[in-house]
Design an enzyme around this catalytic site. Structure first.
Site: not given
Ligand code: NDP
Length: 253
Positions: A159, A155-157
């Site tokens: 974004s 998810a972080y990557g």
């Protein structure tokens, strides 16, 4: 052009998440370069202390970047009360270390709201004023996780990778108005977010250190100096760039 090309005297800079970690390092560097810095975050006490440390004419506003309906009025008020925003640094971000198979839709959406949607909304609203004034610098704080696939950060990557797409598209629309947009991709930088993650796992800390070509972690001031460069006259011909500030971690990956 001498060192004055790096001066940000009389510029107004808005730094989201400017009270802690990398955001504070950025705010400090901008203030030292002469800018009037306005920092935001959700915790008033943190912001108040940070502003005391920044000194000069720095200010703060409590603002949740996920409150999307409030952003247009917020940017309009800042432009009136603090002066036209010359520099926007989209630094606020949250992290999630989880396997994709264990990440819920709600978690994914929450990361996107903080790390991506808020960056779009703030850049659009600041961009409205900047394109009209024919001047401005917008900096996104991305991540190495937006360049490579790294385990347990889907998810972080995602974004952070999407920020590059957003930047590329804004560059096509804003450049003719002399508004520049660049992304800094920090490597492993000693900040609360990072230290919380690695202090709990000393073996991981050592493993990471071995992956950095310079064999040491960066500090928030390293990111701040890059923001000053990109936002000053010295960086006036640079737009649409993803600049890793990572001690060579990217090429050593
Ligand atoms: P911190 O956790 O110290 O800083 C995050 C900041 O964002 C805090 O000031 C926090 O303030 C603010 N923030 C988070 N959510 C919101 C929200 N909803 N509304 C307003 N402010 C918010 O972490 P870092 O300094 O490490 O991270 C800063 C940026 O750098 C992030 O975008 C991160 O992804 C990126 N980065 C960091 C790396 C590292 O090694 N440290 C590596 C690569 C990228 P508050 O909680 O008070 O709202």
């Amino acid at each position: 052009m001498g060192l004055e090309a790096f001066s940000l005297k009389d510029k107004v800079a808005l730094v989201t998440g400017g009270g802690t970690g990398i955001g504070f390092g950025i705010s400090k560097a901008l203030a030292e370069a002469g800018a009037r810095v306005l920092i935001t975050g959700r915790r008033e006490e943190v912001l108040r202390k940070a502003v005391e440390e920044l000194g000069g004419n720095a200010g703060y506003e409590v603002m949740d970047v996920t409150d999307k309906t409030a952003i247009p009025a917020f940017v309009s008020r800042v432009n009136t009360e603090y002066g036209a925003i010359d520099i926007l640094v989209n630094n606020a971000g949250i992290h999630l270390k989880k396997m994709a198979l264990e990440t819920s839709d709600d978690e994914f959406e929450s990361i996107m709201q903080t790390n991506l949607l808020s960056v779009f909304s703030l850049s659009r609203e600041c961009g409205r004023y900047m394109t009209e004034r024919k001047s401005g610098s917008i900096v996104f704080i991305g991540s190495m996780a937006g360049i490579f696939g790294i385990d347990r950060v889907s998810a972080y990557g995602t974004s952070k990778a999407a920020l590059t797409g957003l930047m590329n598209n804004l560059v096509t629309e804003f450049s003719k108005h002399n508004v520049r947009i660049n992304t800094i991709a920090p490597g492993w930088i000693e900040s609360p977010m990072f230290l919380n993650a690695v202090n709990a796992d000393p073996a991981r800390k050592e493993k990471i250190e071995n992956r950095i070509a310079m064999s040491c972690f960066g500090n928030p001031g390293d990111i701040g100096n890059a923001v000053v460069f990109l936002s000053s006259e010295a960086g006036r011909y640079i737009t649409g760039v993803v600049l890793p500030v990572d001690g060579g971690a990217t090429v050593n990956f």
